[in-house]
Design an enzyme around this catalytic site. Structure first.
Site, PDB file in Angstrom:
ATOM      1  N   ASP A  50      32.381 -16.555  68.932  1.00  0.00           N
ATOM      2  CA  ASP A  50      32.645 -17.454  67.807  1.00  0.00           C
ATOM      3  C   ASP A  50      31.477 -18.408  67.590  1.00  0.00           C
ATOM      4  OD1 ASP A  50      35.114 -16.339  67.325  1.00  0.00           O
ATOM      5  OD2 ASP A  50      36.145 -17.668  68.721  1.00  0.00           O
ATOM      6  N   ASP A  90      28.111 -15.405  73.534  1.00  0.00           N
ATOM      7  CA  ASP A  90      29.386 -15.904  73.024  1.00  0.00           C
ATOM      8  C   ASP A  90      29.691 -15.215  71.693  1.00  0.00           C
ATOM      9  OD1 ASP A  90      31.698 -17.329  72.883  1.00  0.00           O
ATOM     10  OD2 ASP A  90      30.775 -19.144  72.097  1.00  0.00           O
TER      11      ASP A  90
END
Length: 545
Positions: free
Chosen positions: A235, A233
Site C-alpha cells: 500500500d 511494501d
C-alpha cells in the site's frame, strides 16, 4: 319507573358512603341539610344534627323502592339533598319531589374534595414526622441471583489462583526448560513468579509474534538463488487505493512498476511484505505478477510482529542473512527493528508523474553487482535522497575514469588502450581506439536490459498458455484435496508415507529454464569479463562514494 327508584336508591347510598369521613361521627357540611317530607305537604327544614359524643359506626337504612310517582303520599319519607344556598335561605320555598341529579353531583364532588383535603393533610403530617431506619425488601429471586453471582466470583478467583499456581510450577519438560533457560527452576517465590510470567508471555506471543520462525524457505543452491533479498511494501508504495461514491474502490499501479519488478528480479529475490491480511492483499499480488515469474514470495499481516499497537516487519524471521537484505517502505513502524536495512520513501498518493520507484533501479543494481553489505552501503546514504545522490556519485566516477583515460592516451601520444587506471575504475575495451571505454555500470545496464527484454518476449509469447496451465493445475489440486464422505468410508484415508505424485507444469519448467539461461549468460559474459579478466582484476575494489 322501577329503574328510577333503583337509581335513586343507589345514588343515595353512594352519596352517603362518599360523604362519611374516616373515623368521624359527624357528616360533612354538604350533607347536613337533609330533610324528609312527603310529596303532598311541605315539611319544615331539618335542623342541624347535634354532635355525636360516641363514635359508633353509622348503619345505612335502605330506602324503600316505590313503583311510581303519582303524587300520593308514600309510607316512607323521601330524602332530598339541598344545596348550601337553599339551606341558608329559609324563606325560599322548598323543592317538591325527587332531588335533581345536578344537586347530587354537586354534593358528591364536595364530599370528594373534602376527603382529598383530609388525606393530603394526613400525608403532610406524616411526612413531617421523623422516620426510623427502613429495611429494604429483597425478593427471593434477587437473593438467589446474588448468591449465584457470589458463587461465580469465588469460583473464578479459585480458578485464577489455581491457574497461577500451575503456571508457576517448575519446568518439567526439557524443551520448555531450554526455551526459558534464563529463568531459574527452583522453589524460590521469586523464581515462581518468573516462571509464571515466562509461561504467560509464551501464551500471548502466539498472537503477537510472526506465524513461523522462518518466514521464507531455505535458500536454493548457488546458481539458482538470487544473492540478495528485496522486501517491498504494497500500500502506497507499489499501489494506491481510493474510494468514492461514483466508482467505488479503485487501485492504481505506480508508474514503472512492471519494469521495476521485471528488471530487478534478475538480481534480487523479490518479496512482497505487507501488513494487510492475506485475503485482501493476495488478489492484488496476483494481479501484479500474473505469470508468477517476478515475485518469489508474499508475506502478510500474520508474518509481522505486533508490538505496542503497531506491526513491525522483523527481518530476523526471514531466514536470510541481514547483510543481503534491503527493505523499501514508507511506514517508520515497519523498519523500527532494523532501520539500517531500510530505504525510506514517502507514501505515493497516486501521482502519475512519479519516477521515484524507477529512480532506485540503478542504485539497487549497483549493490547487487558489487556484492557489498547492504547495511554499510545504506549507511553512506543516510538522510539523503538515494536516487539523486547515487547518480551524482556515479557520474563523478564516470568522469574520473574518462579523465584518467584521456591522461594515459595523451601520455602515449594519442595511441593506447584503456590502461590499468581505466580498468581499475570499471572501464572496458573500446571498439574504437579514439573513444573512451564504457563505464562498468553502463555495460551492466545494457546486459541487464537485454536480459529483461528477452524474458519479456518469452512471457508475451507463452503467457496465455502459462496462465491456462496454471489454472488447470490449481483445479486439479483442489480436486485431489477434496475427499467425499463415501470415498473416506469405503476406500479409507491415504496411508501415511505413501508417495504422492506431483507434476510440475511445462510452463514452470520453461520459465525456469529461460530464467536460468539469462543468469548463465549473465555470469558467462559479464562476471567472467569483469572478475576473472586480468585487465579488470581489481574491479571489485571500486566503490561509488
Amino acid at each position: 319507573m322501577a329503574h328510577m327508584a333503583t337509581l335513586r336508591s343507589i345514588s343515595m347510598r353512594q352519596v352517603a358512603s362518599a360523604a362519611r369521613p374516616r373515623n368521624a361521627a359527624i357528616a360533612p357540611a354538604s350533607l347536613r341539610f337533609i330533610r324528609i317530607r312527603s310529596s303532598s305537604n311541605p315539611a319544615p327544614a331539618v335542623p342541624e344534627a347535634a354532635p355525636v359524643k360516641e363514635s359508633k359506626p353509622v348503619t345505612e337504612t335502605p330506602l324503600p323502592e316505590s313503583s311510581s310517582f303519582s303524587g300520593q303520599n308514600t309510607a316512607q319519607p323521601e330524602p332530598e339533598i339541598l344545596s348550601k344556598d337553599q339551606a341558608a335561605d329559609k324563606s325560599k320555598p322548598a323543592f317538591d319531589g325527587m332531588p335533581s341529579a345536578a344537586d347530587m353531583l354537586d354534593a358528591l364532588e364536595g364530599a370528594k374534595a373534602e376527603g382529598v383535603k383530609d388525606e393530603g393533610a394526613k400525608e403532610s403530617s406524616s411526612e413531617e414526622e421523623p422516620r426510623g431506619p427502613k429495611k429494604d425488601y429483597v425478593s427471593s429471586l434477587d437473593r438467589k441471583r446474588e448468591q449465584r453471582a457470589q458463587f461465580a466470583m469465588y469460583g473464578f478467583l479459585g480458578a485464577l489462583i489455581g491457574a497461577g499456581i500451575y503456571m508457576g510450577r517448575p519446568f518439567d519438560d526439557a524443551v520448555e526448560a531450554q526455551r526459558h533457560k534464563d529463568v531459574p527452576n527452583d522453589y524460590n517465590p521469586l523464581s515462581f513468579w518468573e516462571r509464571l510470567r515466562a509461561r504467560w508471555t509464551a501464551q500471548t506471543e502466539y498472537y503477537t509474534k510472526p506465524a513461523f520462525e522462518k518466514l521464507l524457505p531455505e535458500p536454493l543452491p548457488a546458481p539458482y538463488q538470487r544473492p540478495y533479498t528485496l522486501l517491498l511494501d504494497l500500500d502506497d508504495l507499489l499501489i494506491h487505493s481510493e474510494w468514492n461514491r461514483e466508482t467505488g474502490w479503485r487501485i492504481a499501479k505506480r508508474p514503472g512498476l512492471d519494469y521495476f519488478l521485471g528488471y530487478l528480479s534478475q538480481y534480487y529475490e523479490l518479496v512482497i511484505f505487507t501488513s494487510q491480511p492475506a485475503g485482501i492483499a493476495m488478489p492484488v499480488v496476483d494481479k501484479l505478477d500474473p505469470y508468477k515469474s517476478y515475485i518469489s514470495a508474499a508475506l502478510f499481516r500474520d508474518a509481522a510482529l505486533y508490538k505496542d499497537g503497531k506491526y513491525i516487519k522483523d527481518l530476523t524471521y526471514l531466514n536470510r542473512s541481514l547483510d543481503k537484505v534491503i527493505t523499501i517502505d514508507h511506514n517508520p513502524d515497519a523498519w523500527s527493528n532494523q532501520p539500517e536495512n531500510a530505504i525510506k520513501l514517502k507514501p505515493w498518493t497516486g501521482d502519475s508523474n512519479d519516477r521515484e520507484l524507477v529512480g532506485l533501479i540503478p542504485f539497487l543494481e549497483y549493490v547487487a553487482i558489487m556484492g557489498f553489505d547492504t547495511r554499510e552501503v545504506l549507511k553512506q546514504f543516510e538522510g539523503k535522497h538515494v536516487p539523486t545522490e547515487y547518480m551524482e556519485r556515479e557520474n563523478a566516477a564516470r568522469q574520473k575514469m574518462i579523465a584518467n583515460w584521456e591522461a594515459e592516451r595523451a601520455a602515449k601520444g594519442g595511441k593506447g588502450k584503456a590502461g590499468f587506471m581505466g580498468g581499475l575504475l570499471g572501464g572496458s575495451k573500446s571498439s574504437r581506439k579514439d573513444q573512451p571505454p564504457k563505464f562498468f555500470m553502463d555495460e551492466a545496464r545494457e546486459r541487464g536490459l537485454q536480459g529483461y527484454l528477452e524474458f519479456k518476449q518469452y512471457l508475451e509469447k507463452n503467457g496465455d498458455a502459462m496462465i491456462a496451465e496454471q489454472k488447470a493445475a490449481e483445479q486439479k489440486q483442489m480436486q485431489d484435496m477434496t475427499m467425499s464422505l463415501q470415498k473416506l468410508l469405503f476406500e479409507g484415508a491415504p496411508k501415511p508415507g505413501q508417495p504422492q505424485q506431483q507434476q510440475c507444469g511445462t510452463w514452470a519448467v520453461d520459465a525456469l529454464v529461460a530464467r536460468l539461461c539469462v543468469c548463465n549468460w549473465w555470469s558467462d559474459n559479464i562476471l567472467e569479463s569483469w572478475v576473472f579478466s586480468p585487465l579488470f582484476k581489481g574491479h571489485n575494489q571500486v566503490t561509488i562514494t
